[in-house]
Write a protein that holds these residues in place. Structure first.
Motif, short mmCIF file in Angstrom:
data_model
loop_
_atom_site.label_atom_id
_atom_site.label_comp_id
_atom_site.label_asym_id
_atom_site.label_seq_id
_atom_site.Cartn_x
_atom_site.Cartn_y
_atom_site.Cartn_z
N LYS A 98 -22.23 -0.85 24.51
CA LYS A 98 -22.08 -2.94 24.97
C LYS A 98 -22.98 -2.28 26.44
N ALA A 99 -22.49 -1.81 26.87
CA ALA A 99 -23.28 -1.39 28.58
C ALA A 99 -24.93 -1.26 28.62
N LEU A 100 -25.79 -1.25 26.76
CA LEU A 100 -26.68 -1.17 27.53
C LEU A 100 -26.93 -2.72 27.47
N LYS A 101 -26.31 -3.93 27.37
CA LYS A 101 -27.11 -4.70 27.60
C LYS A 101 -27.64 -4.81 28.87
N GLY A 102 -28.73 -6.36 29.47
CA GLY A 102 -29.37 -5.78 30.45
C GLY A 102 -30.56 -4.58 30.90
N SER A 103 -30.29 -3.84 29.80
CA SER A 103 -30.94 -2.80 29.90
C SER A 103 -32.30 -3.00 29.39
N ASP A 104 -33.17 -1.36 30.47
CA ASP A 104 -35.14 -1.82 29.54
C ASP A 104 -34.40 -0.71 28.12
N ARG A 105 -33.79 0.22 28.17
CA ARG A 105 -33.56 1.38 26.99
C ARG A 105 -33.31 0.55 25.35
N LYS A 106 -33.85 1.15 24.65
CA LYS A 106 -34.00 0.33 23.24
C LYS A 106 -33.93 1.41 22.18
N LEU A 107 -32.51 1.30 21.50
CA LEU A 107 -31.97 2.54 21.28
C LEU A 107 -32.86 2.53 18.98
N SER A 108 -33.23 3.25 18.97
CA SER A 108 -33.36 2.67 17.23
C SER A 108 -32.36 3.74 16.10
N MET A 109 -32.53 2.32 14.80
CA MET A 109 -31.48 2.70 13.91
C MET A 109 -32.44 2.85 12.82
N SER A 110 -31.79 3.10 11.75
CA SER A 110 -32.19 2.89 10.53
C SER A 110 -30.30 3.48 9.03
N ASN A 111 -31.26 3.09 7.98
CA ASN A 111 -30.19 3.56 7.29
C ASN A 111 -30.63 4.70 6.04
N PRO A 112 -30.39 5.42 6.54
CA PRO A 112 -30.83 6.81 5.38
C PRO A 112 -29.43 6.76 4.49
N ALA A 113 -30.10 6.73 2.80
CA ALA A 113 -30.01 6.32 1.84
C ALA A 113 -29.05 8.05 1.27
N ALA A 145 -33.09 -23.16 16.06
CA ALA A 145 -32.50 -22.33 17.61
C ALA A 145 -31.03 -21.87 18.21
N MET A 146 -30.95 -23.23 18.71
CA MET A 146 -29.16 -23.91 18.30
C MET A 146 -27.90 -23.37 17.61
N GLN A 147 -28.30 -23.60 16.24
CA GLN A 147 -27.35 -23.42 16.01
C GLN A 147 -26.88 -21.50 14.90
N VAL A 148 -28.22 -21.25 15.93
CA VAL A 148 -27.85 -19.65 15.19
C VAL A 148 -27.31 -19.05 16.84
N TRP A 149 -27.64 -19.51 17.97
CA TRP A 149 -26.72 -19.45 19.31
C TRP A 149 -25.22 -19.79 19.13
N GLU A 150 -25.00 -21.36 18.43
CA GLU A 150 -23.95 -21.28 18.48
C GLU A 150 -23.36 -20.33 17.26
N ARG A 151 -23.79 -19.82 16.20
CA ARG A 151 -23.05 -18.79 15.15
C ARG A 151 -22.54 -17.45 15.89
N LEU A 152 -23.25 -17.43 16.65
CA LEU A 152 -23.15 -16.07 17.46
C LEU A 152 -22.12 -16.35 18.50
N ASN A 207 -30.07 -13.02 24.17
CA ASN A 207 -29.64 -11.11 24.23
C ASN A 207 -28.46 -11.41 25.70
N ASP A 208 -28.68 -11.62 26.65
CA ASP A 208 -28.26 -10.94 27.41
C ASP A 208 -27.21 -12.02 28.33
N LYS A 209 -26.82 -13.35 27.08
CA LYS A 209 -25.93 -14.20 27.45
C LYS A 209 -24.66 -13.85 26.49
N THR A 210 -24.93 -12.99 25.80
CA THR A 210 -23.32 -12.31 25.12
C THR A 210 -23.06 -11.37 25.26
#
Length: 282
Positions: free
Chosen positions: A22-37, A148-155, A180-183
């Motif tokens: 949650k603290a990543l919001k608004g930061s420049d740090r990006k994390l990597s994510m994947s789905n090992p099977a 785009a607004m429909q996606v935002w409203e769902r989020l 992203n920074d509005k949620t």
């Protein structure tokens, strides 16, 4: 590394906690994510330094053995369970096994129920392949202002019911950058540009495992060519099996060095005993 108790009440450590993400919001740090099977892919992701995992619930034991400190989500498919009670029960089971969040596509009521019980809930916006019938097929999302607004409203509805994170799939990059920074919801971008808090890609896509006949999706970028190795392994396997078959048919295999022999002088003793053998009972 943070010391925690996992949701099964076991002492553990994690590279990232819910609060950290949650603290990543608004930061420049990006994390990597994947789905090992499988176990090999889990180990490869650990060795490569991948930050976050999402796996099947039945993989959690392997993840906690091979990647005990990695933040790892589990979940279920939309049609895996029929009733709300079943899916909530499965969420608790996944958390007991060591999951750090639970993925669901089910109703807002189910998401809210899980969140109310303290489960970090992940859901999905943008392209949701499971619902592609409703969308007229697999396609990008948010390319018009209205959509785009429909996606935002769902989020925002998800945020209201307590959803912790979402996979954002094939959403126009401008949309995710704007919202992203509005949620407070943590976003995992899959084919949705740089706006996400983490960047997600499938192991098969990253490693270039698609065959020559397959057309990877637009968001897939191969950083390797494991598909070439798979093809080479298949060709080597076919060649070896073919040679084995031919040698058997020609009467050449098993080869002498692969066979087991009797101890010295034991063959003659055995043959004499066999020749003189009579059954003790009929």
């Amino acid at each position: 590394m943070k010391r925690i108790y996992d949701f099964g009440r076991n002492p553990a450590q994690r590279n990232y906690t819910v609060t950290d993400l949650k603290a990543l919001k608004g930061s420049d740090r990006k994390l990597s994510m994947s789905n090992p099977a499988d176990r090999d892919q889990i180990t490869a992701c650990v060795d490569a330094g991948i930050d976050l995992f999402v796996v099947g619930t039945d993989q959690m034991e392997d993840v906690r053995e091979l990647a005990p400190t990695h933040f790892a989500g589990a979940g279920s498919t939309w049609a895996q369970f029929g009733s709300d009670d079943e899916i909530v029960a499965h969420a608790f089971e996944a958390m007991r096994r060591g999951a750090d969040m639970y993925y669901t596509l089910r109703s807002f009521d189910v998401m809210e129920c899980m969140a109310r019980e303290g489960i970090p809930v992940q859901s999905h916006i943008g392209l949701i392949p499971t619902f592609s019938h409703h969308y007229g097929g697999l396609r990008a999302f948010g390319r018009t202002s209205e959509e785009a607004m429909q996606v935002w409203e769902r989020l925002k509805r998800m945020e209201d019911v307590g959803v912790f994170a979402v996979e954002v799939e094939c959403l126009a990059e401008e949309v995710l950058l704007a919202i992203n920074d509005k949620t407070s919801v943590v976003t995992f971008s899959l084919g949705s540009g740089m706006g996400g808090d983490a960047i997600f890609s499938f192991v098969a896509d990253v490693c270039g495992e698609a065959s020559e006949e397959e057309k990877p999706p637009k968001h897939a970028h191969a950083f390797g060519d494991v598909g070439r190795l798979h093809k080479q392994i298949h060709e080597e396997r076919v060649a070896a099996l073919g040679e084995f078959h031919r040698e058997v048919v020609d009467g050449n295999f098993p080869y002498a060095p692969t066979n087991i022999g009797m101890k010295p002088d034991e063959k003659d003793k055995f043959l004499d005993a066999l020749e003189g053998w009579t059954p003790t009972h009929q």
